[in-house]
Motif scaffolding. Structure first.
Motif, PDB file in Angstrom:
ATOM      1  N   THR A  44      98.482  11.832  49.744  1.00 45.01           N
ATOM      2  CA  THR A  44      97.393  10.889  50.036  1.00 45.01           C
ATOM      3  C   THR A  44      97.920   9.565  50.576  1.00 45.01           C
ATOM      4  O   THR A  44      97.241   8.904  51.341  1.00 45.01           O
ATOM      5  N   ALA A  45      99.115   9.169  50.174  1.00 43.64           N
ATOM      6  CA  ALA A  45      99.665   7.872  50.586  1.00 43.64           C
ATOM      7  C   ALA A  45     100.244   7.891  51.986  1.00 43.64           C
ATOM      8  O   ALA A  45     100.193   6.895  52.697  1.00 43.64           O
ATOM      9  N   LEU A  46     100.801   9.031  52.395  1.00 41.12           N
ATOM     10  CA  LEU A  46     101.451   9.152  53.701  1.00 41.12           C
ATOM     11  C   LEU A  46     100.821  10.325  54.429  1.00 41.12           C
ATOM     12  O   LEU A  46     101.032  11.471  54.052  1.00 41.12           O
ATOM     13  N   PRO A  47     100.066  10.050  55.463  1.00 43.47           N
ATOM     14  CA  PRO A  47      99.396  11.164  56.157  1.00 43.47           C
ATOM     15  C   PRO A  47     100.412  12.094  56.818  1.00 43.47           C
ATOM     16  O   PRO A  47     101.499  11.672  57.196  1.00 43.47           O
ATOM     17  N   SER A  48     100.042  13.354  56.912  1.00 47.85           N
ATOM     18  CA  SER A  48     100.924  14.290  57.601  1.00 47.85           C
ATOM     19  C   SER A  48     100.949  13.944  59.084  1.00 47.85           C
ATOM     20  O   SER A  48      99.990  13.390  59.622  1.00 47.85           O
ATOM     21  N   ALA A  49     102.049  14.230  59.702  1.00 45.43           N
ATOM     22  CA  ALA A  49     102.217  13.907  61.124  1.00 45.43           C
ATOM     23  C   ALA A  49     103.013  15.027  61.772  1.00 45.43           C
ATOM     24  O   ALA A  49     103.789  15.720  61.116  1.00 45.43           O
ATOM     25  N   SER A  50     102.832  15.178  63.071  1.00 47.52           N
ATOM     26  CA  SER A  50     103.653  16.165  63.785  1.00 47.52           C
ATOM     27  C   SER A  50     104.940  15.470  64.229  1.00 47.52           C
ATOM     28  O   SER A  50     104.967  14.267  64.435  1.00 47.52           O
ATOM     29  N   GLY A  51     105.994  16.233  64.324  1.00 50.63           N
ATOM     30  CA  GLY A  51     107.264  15.689  64.781  1.00 50.63           C
ATOM     31  C   GLY A  51     108.086  15.010  63.698  1.00 50.63           C
ATOM     32  O   GLY A  51     108.983  14.219  64.000  1.00 50.63           O
ATOM     33  N   ILE A  52     107.823  15.315  62.416  1.00 46.22           N
ATOM     34  CA  ILE A  52     108.615  14.716  61.338  1.00 46.22           C
ATOM     35  C   ILE A  52     110.029  15.288  61.388  1.00 46.22           C
ATOM     36  O   ILE A  52     110.223  16.493  61.375  1.00 46.22           O
ATOM     37  N   VAL A  53     111.018  14.390  61.457  1.00 46.80           N
ATOM     38  CA  VAL A  53     112.416  14.820  61.489  1.00 46.80           C
ATOM     39  C   VAL A  53     113.128  14.538  60.175  1.00 46.80           C
ATOM     40  O   VAL A  53     114.173  15.110  59.902  1.00 46.80           O
ATOM     41  N   ALA A  54     112.560  13.629  59.367  1.00 43.34           N
ATOM     42  CA  ALA A  54     113.136  13.324  58.059  1.00 43.34           C
ATOM     43  C   ALA A  54     112.045  12.712  57.191  1.00 43.34           C
ATOM     44  O   ALA A  54     111.191  11.979  57.688  1.00 43.34           O
ATOM     45  N   GLU A  55     112.081  13.028  55.900  1.00 44.41           N
ATOM     46  CA  GLU A  55     111.144  12.429  54.962  1.00 44.41           C
ATOM     47  C   GLU A  55     111.689  12.590  53.559  1.00 44.41           C
ATOM     48  O   GLU A  55     112.519  13.459  53.298  1.00 44.41           O
ATOM     49  N   ASP A  56     111.207  11.735  52.684  1.00 44.90           N
ATOM     50  CA  ASP A  56     111.579  11.839  51.281  1.00 44.90           C
ATOM     51  C   ASP A  56     110.549  11.073  50.467  1.00 44.90           C
ATOM     52  O   ASP A  56     109.839  10.210  50.993  1.00 44.90           O
ATOM     53  N   SER A  57     110.483  11.405  49.191  1.00 46.13           N
ATOM     54  CA  SER A  57     109.611  10.693  48.266  1.00 46.13           C
ATOM     55  C   SER A  57     110.179  10.862  46.871  1.00 46.13           C
ATOM     56  O   SER A  57     110.955  11.774  46.616  1.00 46.13           O
ATOM     57  N   GLY A  58     109.789   9.961  45.987  1.00 48.64           N
ATOM     58  CA  GLY A  58     110.269  10.058  44.621  1.00 48.64           C
ATOM     59  C   GLY A  58     109.936   8.826  43.825  1.00 48.64           C
ATOM     60  O   GLY A  58     109.067   8.041  44.190  1.00 48.64           O
ATOM     61  N   ARG A  59     110.680   8.678  42.734  1.00 44.99           N
ATOM     62  CA  ARG A  59     110.502   7.546  41.833  1.00 44.99           C
ATOM     63  C   ARG A  59     111.764   6.691  41.858  1.00 44.99           C
ATOM     64  O   ARG A  59     112.867   7.221  41.858  1.00 44.99           O
ATOM     65  N   ILE A  60     111.573   5.395  41.793  1.00 38.26           N
ATOM     66  CA  ILE A  60     112.686   4.480  41.564  1.00 38.26           C
ATOM     67  C   ILE A  60     112.472   3.968  40.144  1.00 38.26           C
ATOM     68  O   ILE A  60     111.508   3.251  39.873  1.00 38.26           O
ATOM     69  N   LEU A  61     113.347   4.371  39.235  1.00 37.66           N
ATOM     70  CA  LEU A  61     113.183   4.027  37.832  1.00 37.66           C
ATOM     71  C   LEU A  61     114.138   2.928  37.365  1.00 37.66           C
ATOM     72  O   LEU A  61     114.008   2.422  36.260  1.00 37.66           O
TER      73      LEU A  61
END
Length: 145
Positions: A44-61
């Protein structure tokens, strides 16, 4: 008449206690970053897009950065960063010891975007950090049209 002065402080104390309980119950209903469903949040926070070459998500604790390395071809890319949890998150992008981009985003769901142009193929070093932990983060690097 003697009852009025002693009952007034008790009434004020009871009202203050009720306000504290109500305030705390409002805060406890917010989902915690530690227990958040990161993939669902990212969707929901980052819309899907075409042409994604790199992505990541997670927690910074903690205050320690989260580091990634990506190999990219020459070209122009759009980098988007989003975070949640309060405060601000930062994404530093470098290559061959040189800083290419510093991107910061307020962690209230606001997306920040910038362009990166690579004259030749390069290995990018990406470092996500925040001093306002815990924080959720997501970024994506998309081939620009």
């Amino acid at each position: 008449m003697a009852l009025f002065p002693t009952s007034m402080p008790r009434a004020l104390t009871a009202a203050a206690a009720a306000a504290v309980v109500l305030g705390m119950s409002g805060c406890s209903q917010q989902p915690s970053v530690e227990n958040a469903d990161v993939p669902a949040w990212k969707a929901t926070a980052l819309p899907s897009a075409s042409g994604i070459v790199a992505e990541d998500s997670g927690r910074i604790l903690s205050a320690r950065p989260v580091n990634h390395t990506e190999n990219l071809a020459a070209g122009t890319y759009t980098l988007t960063l989003v975070c949640d949890g309060g405060g601000k998150a930062f994404l530093a992008v470098g290559s061959a010891g040189q800083r290419l981009v510093d991107l910061g985003a307020a962690c209230y769901g606001t997306r920040e975007t910038t362009k990166i142009t690579l004259a030749k193929a390069a290995t990018l070093d990406l470092s996500v950090s925040s001093v306002d932990t815990p924080t959720l983060y997501a970024y994506q690097l998309v081939q620009a049209d």
